[in-house]
Design an enzyme around this catalytic site. Structure first.
Site, mmCIF file in Angstrom:
data_model
loop_
_atom_site.group_PDB
_atom_site.id
_atom_site.type_symbol
_atom_site.label_atom_id
_atom_site.label_comp_id
_atom_site.label_asym_id
_atom_site.label_seq_id
_atom_site.Cartn_x
_atom_site.Cartn_y
_atom_site.Cartn_z
ATOM 1 N N LYS A 114 -9.288 -17.465 20.416
ATOM 2 C CA LYS A 114 -8.297 -18.461 20.810
ATOM 3 C C LYS A 114 -8.066 -18.352 22.308
ATOM 4 O O LYS A 114 -7.878 -17.263 22.837
ATOM 5 C CB LYS A 114 -6.974 -18.235 20.056
ATOM 6 C CG LYS A 114 -5.858 -19.173 20.488
ATOM 7 C CD LYS A 114 -4.639 -19.070 19.592
ATOM 8 C CE LYS A 114 -3.811 -17.842 19.900
ATOM 9 N NZ LYS A 114 -2.513 -17.869 19.172
ATOM 10 N N ASP B 227 -4.551 -22.909 22.491
ATOM 11 C CA ASP B 227 -3.114 -22.811 22.242
ATOM 12 C C ASP B 227 -2.382 -23.107 23.546
ATOM 13 O O ASP B 227 -2.575 -22.409 24.547
ATOM 14 C CB ASP B 227 -2.779 -21.406 21.735
ATOM 15 C CG ASP B 227 -1.295 -21.210 21.461
ATOM 16 O OD1 ASP B 227 -0.556 -22.208 21.421
ATOM 17 O OD2 ASP B 227 -0.888 -20.049 21.279
#
Length: 376
Positions: free
Chosen positions: A166, A193
């Site tokens: 991520k 994110d």
């Protein structure tokens, strides 16, 4: 098994641990963490540990270490001392009048679950209803000084066997870093994110990320801006994942009705503990929404609680339960949490399944408090 417990002593330990690598998000950076360990002692002498993994500053959520210490010591712990209970959810109901303060609640609620498991001599995962013996882990990488620095970090994690990476993104660190990572790793399970940094004016920019075959775009807009999340989801095929937006089951229900998400990040800390996190898993499971367990750079106590939660059947995506060494040169549990080929074993021993390194905790403690029944 029905067992009545009673907490006869509650302790808070503010512990400071350095990170092995500075971590930067769209709102802040950190080189060390202060978390609060919650220690609950039953009349039998059994101990349950929980972790209040709140950030030090009010950027991810309104809470800080100081506010959590205040709420836990003045409201949450006094409410459960010397009170008989037979299920962790019973304790959670004692502070139902206290609004918000999810991180503080999470540490106490988790400690109650661990204590309950210890008394019954069962693994935490078992009493939560877990079905897996191992959990696939992913890693979260912060914003680096350069794209080359980011690629070095990605390479290290891929070589360590993690199947999912991520990337934190922000306005000046989104399309080009993602393009570089995807070009270097065309088959990597990759998601981004934003921690809520974008606004409705950025919809077109976020749509540019569609070309990079991302597993999800996590929390692009502010927590309460569910309508813009729903609008983005209508415009793209990449699943939108919600994190900060979902603090309660009511938030989840609203998001589902608005079709504002296709994936849910369940964080024990953000939702107020294992009681609420398990309920969110059950609701998402019913709705056909895949979930994964997010992390707050927890020490070993919180990390093991996340591993136990991730053993539930709805956690079908890699969770943020990577090895302790990803964040800490030495963790506070023995043995440390490890990952082999990106897979973490679910402990089979009672409670958390690992022992607390009390010497390390003591050496890194910067504040302590003990509460007992009748104490002013």
């Amino acid at each position: 098994m029905s067992t009545e417990l009673k907490v006869v002593a509650a302790r808070l330990h503010r512990v400071r641990m350095p990170l092995v690598h500075e971590f930067r998000t769209s709102s802040h950076r950190k080189a060390f963490l202060d978390h609060i360990l919650v220690e609950l002692e039953d009349a039998s002498g059994a101990i349950g540990w929980g972790e209040i993994a709140s950030p030090s500053d009010p950027y991810y959520a309104p809470e800080t270490v100081e506010t959590c210490w205040h709420i836990a010591s003045k409201y949450l712990l006094p409410a459960i001392l010397d009170r008989p209970w037979a299920d962790p959810a019973d304790l959670a109901s004692t502070w139902s009048k206290i609004r918000g303060n999810q991180f503080a609640k999470a540490g106490v609620d988790t400690a109650a679950w661990v204590l309950w498991a210890e008394v019954q001599q069962l693994p935490l995962a078992t009493i939560l209803g877990g079905t897996r013996k191992e959990v696939v882990a992913g890693v979260s990488l912060g914003i680096e000084p350069t794209i080359d620095d980011l690629l070095v970090q990605v390479q290290h994690q891929v070589e360590s066997g993690y199947p999912r990476v991520k990337l934190k993104i922000t306005h000046d660190w989104d399309v080009e870093p993602v393009r570089a990572v995807r070009t270097a790793y065309p088959d990597l399970d990759l998601h981004v994110d934003a921690n809520g940094i974008y606004t409705a004016g950025d919809l077109a920019r976020l749509q540019q990320l569609e070309r990079f075959d991302l597993t999800m775009i996590e929390q692009p807009f502010a927590p309460r801006d569910l309508l813009t999340h729903a609008e983005l989801q209508r415009r793209i095929s990449t699943p939108v994942c919600l994190d900060e937006s979902i603090e309660t089951l009511a938030d989840l229900e609203t998001a589902l009705r608005l079709e504002a998400l296709r994936i849910l990040n369940i964080k024990v800390s953000r939702m107020g503990g294992l009681t609420a996190a398990r309920a969110a898993h059950d609701r998402a499971w019913d709705a056909g929404v895949p979930v994964w367990c997010g992390g707050m750079h927890e020490f070993g106590v919180g990390r093991l609680a996340n591993v136990a939660l991730s053993s539930l059947p709805g956690f079908t995506l890699p969770s943020d339960v990577s090895a302790s060494e990803k964040y800490y040169a030495r963790d506070i549990v023995e043995p440390a949490v490890t990952a082999v080929g990106g897979v973490v074993q679910v402990p089979g021993g009672p409670g958390l399944g690992h022992q607390l390194d009390t010497e390390l905790v003591a050496a890194n403690t910067v504040g302590e408090l003990t509460l007992r029944p009748g104490q002013e």
